[in-house]
Design a protein around this motif. Structure first.
Motif, PDB file in Angstrom:
ATOM      1  N   ARG A   1      -1.078  15.395 -54.141  1.00 37.50           N
ATOM      2  CA  ARG A   1      -2.169  15.427 -53.171  1.00 37.50           C
ATOM      3  C   ARG A   1      -1.654  15.626 -51.744  1.00 37.50           C
ATOM      4  O   ARG A   1      -2.433  15.559 -50.800  1.00 37.50           O
ATOM      5  CB  ARG A   1      -2.989  14.127 -53.256  1.00 37.50           C
ATOM      6  N   LEU A   2      -0.362  15.855 -51.589  1.00 42.01           N
ATOM      7  CA  LEU A   2       0.232  15.953 -50.267  1.00 42.01           C
ATOM      8  C   LEU A   2       0.713  17.366 -49.979  1.00 42.01           C
ATOM      9  O   LEU A   2       1.224  18.055 -50.867  1.00 42.01           O
ATOM     10  CB  LEU A   2       1.430  14.998 -50.151  1.00 42.01           C
TER      11      LEU A   2
ATOM     12  N   CYS B   1      -6.915   5.485 -53.348  1.00 46.40           N
ATOM     13  CA  CYS B   1      -8.191   4.925 -53.787  1.00 46.40           C
ATOM     14  C   CYS B   1      -8.188   4.759 -55.299  1.00 46.40           C
ATOM     15  O   CYS B   1      -7.828   5.686 -56.038  1.00 46.40           O
ATOM     16  CB  CYS B   1      -9.336   5.836 -53.350  1.00 46.40           C
ATOM     17  N   THR B   2      -8.619   3.596 -55.743  1.00 45.35           N
ATOM     18  CA  THR B   2      -8.669   3.332 -57.181  1.00 45.35           C
ATOM     19  C   THR B   2      -9.843   4.028 -57.856  1.00 45.35           C
ATOM     20  O   THR B   2      -9.908   4.074 -59.085  1.00 45.35           O
ATOM     21  CB  THR B   2      -8.770   1.818 -57.436  1.00 45.35           C
ATOM     22  N   GLU B   3     -10.751   4.587 -57.065  1.00 50.10           N
ATOM     23  CA  GLU B   3     -11.913   5.270 -57.639  1.00 50.10           C
ATOM     24  C   GLU B   3     -11.759   6.785 -57.620  1.00 50.10           C
ATOM     25  O   GLU B   3     -11.859   7.443 -58.647  1.00 50.10           O
ATOM     26  CB  GLU B   3     -13.188   4.873 -56.873  1.00 50.10           C
ATOM     27  N   CYS B   4     -11.522   7.355 -56.439  1.00 52.50           N
ATOM     28  CA  CYS B   4     -11.487   8.817 -56.320  1.00 52.50           C
ATOM     29  C   CYS B   4     -10.066   9.382 -56.222  1.00 52.50           C
ATOM     30  O   CYS B   4      -9.893  10.604 -56.174  1.00 52.50           O
ATOM     31  CB  CYS B   4     -12.312   9.281 -55.123  1.00 52.50           C
ATOM     32  N   ALA B   5      -9.060   8.514 -56.154  1.00 51.13           N
ATOM     33  CA  ALA B   5      -7.641   8.888 -56.117  1.00 51.13           C
ATOM     34  C   ALA B   5      -7.213   9.543 -54.806  1.00 51.13           C
ATOM     35  O   ALA B   5      -6.104  10.060 -54.707  1.00 51.13           O
ATOM     36  CB  ALA B   5      -7.268   9.790 -57.290  1.00 51.13           C
ATOM     37  N   ARG B   6      -8.047   9.511 -53.792  1.00 58.37           N
ATOM     38  CA  ARG B   6      -7.648  10.068 -52.504  1.00 58.37           C
ATOM     39  C   ARG B   6      -6.457   9.296 -51.953  1.00 58.37           C
ATOM     40  O   ARG B   6      -6.391   8.064 -52.059  1.00 58.37           O
ATOM     41  CB  ARG B   6      -8.814   9.998 -51.527  1.00 58.37           C
ATOM     42  N   ALA B   7      -5.500  10.017 -51.334  1.00 58.62           N
ATOM     43  CA  ALA B   7      -4.302   9.401 -50.761  1.00 58.62           C
ATOM     44  C   ALA B   7      -4.486   9.166 -49.270  1.00 58.62           C
ATOM     45  O   ALA B   7      -5.140   9.954 -48.568  1.00 58.62           O
ATOM     46  CB  ALA B   7      -3.095  10.283 -51.011  1.00 58.62           C
ATOM     47  N   TYR B   8      -3.875   8.077 -48.776  1.00 63.14           N
ATOM     48  CA  TYR B   8      -3.945   7.722 -47.359  1.00 63.14           C
ATOM     49  C   TYR B   8      -2.542   7.439 -46.826  1.00 63.14           C
ATOM     50  O   TYR B   8      -1.694   6.911 -47.538  1.00 63.14           O
ATOM     51  CB  TYR B   8      -4.821   6.468 -47.162  1.00 63.14           C
ATOM     52  N   TRP B   9      -2.336   7.802 -45.571  1.00 69.24           N
ATOM     53  CA  TRP B   9      -1.086   7.509 -44.881  1.00 69.24           C
ATOM     54  C   TRP B   9      -1.383   7.460 -43.384  1.00 69.24           C
ATOM     55  O   TRP B   9      -2.481   7.806 -42.946  1.00 69.24           O
ATOM     56  CB  TRP B   9      -0.024   8.567 -45.196  1.00 69.24           C
ATOM     57  N   LYS B  10      -0.409   7.004 -42.590  1.00 63.59           N
ATOM     58  CA  LYS B  10      -0.613   6.862 -41.143  1.00 63.59           C
ATOM     59  C   LYS B  10      -0.399   8.213 -40.481  1.00 63.59           C
ATOM     60  O   LYS B  10       0.667   8.488 -39.919  1.00 63.59           O
ATOM     61  CB  LYS B  10       0.327   5.809 -40.577  1.00 63.59           C
ATOM     62  N   GLY B  11      -1.430   9.044 -40.516  1.00 65.04           N
ATOM     63  CA  GLY B  11      -1.342  10.402 -39.995  1.00 65.04           C
ATOM     64  C   GLY B  11      -1.689  10.503 -38.526  1.00 65.04           C
ATOM     65  O   GLY B  11      -1.680   9.517 -37.780  1.00 65.04           O
TER      66      GLY B  11
END
Length: 246
Positions: free
Chosen positions: A197-198, A212-222
């Motif tokens: 996803r990156l 996200c445990t639901e939609c699998a979207r990834a997060y980071w300190k962007g």
């Protein structure tokens, strides 16, 4: 049936709902002698979701009270923080409040949001089924009887909207724990788990991720992380010092 005249005084914070000609001081209203006080107040323009105590000649009465001739009614605003009994505090926002929804989720507040216009009936039904407080600027929606609970969003500015909701309901804040896209819960994730996803630059630059445990979207300190941190910091500061000034 002859009309019954009563005197109604609306709290200053609620006068924006009242026609301009009736905003100054008390107003005289004619009723039919059978309608409830709640119905009379709503006919004046004030959603019952915004009404706290109804005081008739010095005594508090329910919205089901039938006004009698000559009574003086004082319509008070909801006391803050407002407590919503019977279920954990959760929100449902209509299609016009997407930015507010994302900011509430950023703060870890359980917030459902309809990104399309599904209609007032469907929104009210979802509010009732999921026991969520309906947040909206649509007075007609907030008057629907099937709503579980509701609140009017007074401002059109997301900063002020967030400050007002936090002040009114004082929800528990758990920043960085919910997906701003779908409201799912976040978990820590390794770079390998979210690699697909990156983009290349992100894979090279960042090492700490959540997913996200639901939609699998990834997060980071962007690039926008400082702006988000500022929103979180102001919300937490407002919680300790009084109404939030976002």
């Amino acid at each position: 049936m002859s009309a019954t005249e009563i005197h109604v005084e609306v709290a200053p914070g609620l006068r924006l709902f009242v026609p301009p000609a009736r905003r100054a001081g008390a107003t005289v209203l004619g009723t039919d002698g059978v309608s409830t006080l709640g119905h009379v107040i709503e006919s004046l323009g004030v959603p019952l979701t915004e009404v706290g105590a109804l005081v008739v000649d010095g005594r508090e009465v329910p919205a089901s009270h039938i006004p009698k001739a000559g009574e003086t009614v004082r319509v008070r605003a909801v006391e803050r923080p407002q407590r919503v009994p019977g279920a954990p505090l959760r929100f449902l926002l209509d299609v016009h409040l997407g930015t507010l929804a994302r900011r509430l989720r950023l703060l870890g507040v359980d917030t459902a949001y309809e990104s399309t216009d599904i209609g007032d009936a469907a929104l009210a039904a979802r509010s009732a089924a999921e026991k969520r407080v309906m947040l909206s600027r649509d007075r007609g929606l907030l008057r629907r009887r099937e709503l579980w609970a509701g609140a009017f969003v007074y401002s059109t500015r997301p900063d002020d909207q967030l400050a007002d909701v936090l002040d009114r309901f004082a929800p528990d804040l758990r920043p960085w724990t919910r997906c701003t896209a779908c409201n799912g819960l976040l978990r820590s994730a390794t770079k390998e788990e979210v690699a697909d996803r990156l983009e290349g630059g992100t894979r090279r630059t960042y090492d700490v991720f959540a997913q996200c445990t639901e939609c699998a979207r990834a997060y980071w300190k962007g690039a926008h992380h400082e702006q988000l941190e500022a929103i979180v910091a102001r919300a937490l500061a407002g919680r300790s010092q009084g109404p939030a000034e976002v």
